[in-house]
Scaffold this motif. Structure first.
Motif: not given
Length: 292
Positions: A36-44, A97-101, A106-111, A219-226
Motif C-alpha cells: 500500500n503506497f497510500a500508507h504514507g498519506e494515512f500517516i500524514m 498503481l492504484l494505491t500510488f494513485g 490524498l497528498q494533493n488534496l492536503a496541499l 512519504f518521507q516516513v513511508l520510505l523508512k517504513a518500507f
C-alpha cells in the motif's frame, strides 16, 4: 560509554516511530498481499488530525489520539469501499498503481486544503528533557516510543488472543482454508485495511509531536517504513519491530561515528534495503508464518 549509551537510546526512540509506521504495512500485506503506497498519506492525515486538534482547541495530541485514529480510519474505510475493494481481483501491478494513485490524490488534496507549509506542535513537554542517570532524552520522544510500544503490544495481543485477530492470521496464512472454516474474507480484508491505516495515523500523531507536519511528511516516513518491512520480512509484525529498532540504531550510530555521517544517516535505510534484498530477500522473519 556515556556517549554510546546516549546514541543507542536516541536510536531506539526514533526506531519506535519506524516500528509504528511499519507494522501497519506488514499487517495489510500479510492479510491482503497488497503493498500500500497510500500508507504514507494515512500517516500524514494522522499528523494533521493531531495538529489541528492542537492548533484550534489546544488539545494535546496524545489525549486526542483516539479521535485522530477514528478520523483516519473513516477516511480509510471510504477509500477501501470505493477504490480498493473493486480492484481486489485485478492484477498485482494494477493494485500497486492504484494505491500510488490514491497516495497522489490524498497528498494533493492536503496541499489544496493546507498548503505546503511546515507546521509543528509545541506542547509544554516538547522541549523538556528527561534525565536517566547520565543520559538525557526528550520527553516527547520517550512518550512517542511508549505509545508505539503500547500499540504494537496491543496489536500482538489482538492477533493472538481475540477471535477476530486469529481470523486475520488465518486469512494471512491461507485465505481459502480460512473461508472454508467460516471466516468472512470480505470483512477480514476491510478490517485489515482500516486497522493498518489507523496504525499509520498513530505514527502520524507521534510524528507531529517530534518532527513536523506537512503534506509530504507521510512519504518521507513511508520510505523508512518500507525499508523496515523488507528488513523484518513482509507480513511479519515481529519482523517490523526488530527492523524498526535496528534501523533507528543504525541511523543513530552512523550519524555519530561515521565521518560525515549526519548526511549519510538519512540514506542508510536504502543501503540496508539493498543489502537485505541481496543477502536475504525474505527478510529476518520472512520465511515464517504470516502475521506472527
Amino acid at each position: 560509554m556515556i556517549l554510546l549509551g546516549q546514541v543507542i537510546g536516541n536510536g531506539l526512540l526514533v526506531g519506535g516511530i519506524y516500528v509504528l509506521a511499519a507494522i501497519g504495512i506488514s499487517l495489510l500485506f500479510g492479510v491482503m498481499r497488497i503493498v500500500n503506497f497510500a500508507h504514507g498519506e494515512f500517516i500524514m492525515l494522522g499528523a494533521y488530525a493531531a495538529y489541528w486538534g492542537f492548533a484550534l482547541w489546544g488539545l494535546d495530541p496524545i489525549l486526542t489520539l483516539p479521535a485522530s485514529l477514528l478520523a483516519v480510519a473513516a477516511v480509510a474505510a471510504v477509500v477501501y469501499r470505493l477504490v480498493i475493494e473493486p480492484a481486489l481481483e485485478a492484477p498485482r501491478l494494477n493494485q500497486i498503481l492504484l494505491t500510488f494513485g490514491v497516495a497522489v490524490t490524498l497528498q494533493n488534496l492536503a496541499l489544496l486544503l493546507w498548503q505546503s507549509d511546515y507546521r509543528s506542535v509545541k506542547t509544554w513537554y516538547s522541549s523538556m528533557p528527561l534525565r536517566l542517570g547520565e543520559w538525557s532524552f526528550g520527553a516527547a520522544r520517550i512518550g512517542g516510543f511508549v505509545l508505539a510500544l503500547g500499540l504494537t503490544l496491543a496489536l500482538h495481543l489482538f492477533l493472538r488472543r481475540s477471535e477476530t485477530g486469529r481470523g486475520l492470521r488465518a486469512v494471512a496464512q491461507d485465505a481459502d482454508a480460512a473461508s472454508l472454516m467460516g471466516v468472512d474474507l470480505r470483512r477480514a480484508r476491510f478490517l485489515a485495511f482500516v486497522l493498518s491505516a489507523a496504525l499509520g495515523g498513530a505514527a502520524g500523531v507521534v510524528t507531529s509531536l517530534i518532527m513536523y507536519t506537512s503534506p509530504f511528511v507521510g512519504f518521507q516516513v513511508l520510505l523508512k517504513a518500507f525499508a523496515v518491512v523488507v528488513l523484518g520480512g513482509m507480513g511479519s509484525v515481529a519482523g517490523g519491530v526488530i527492523g524498526g529498532l535496528t534501523l533507528g540504531l543504525v541511523e543513530s550510530l552512523t550519524g555519530q561515528y561515521v565521518p560525515g555521517g549526519t548526511g549519510l544517516a538519512e540514506g542508510i535505510s536504502f543501503v540496508l534495503l539493498i543489502a537485505i534484498l541481496v543477502v536475504r530477500p525474505q527478510g529476518i522473519f520472512g520465511d515464517e508464518a504470516a502475521l506472527h
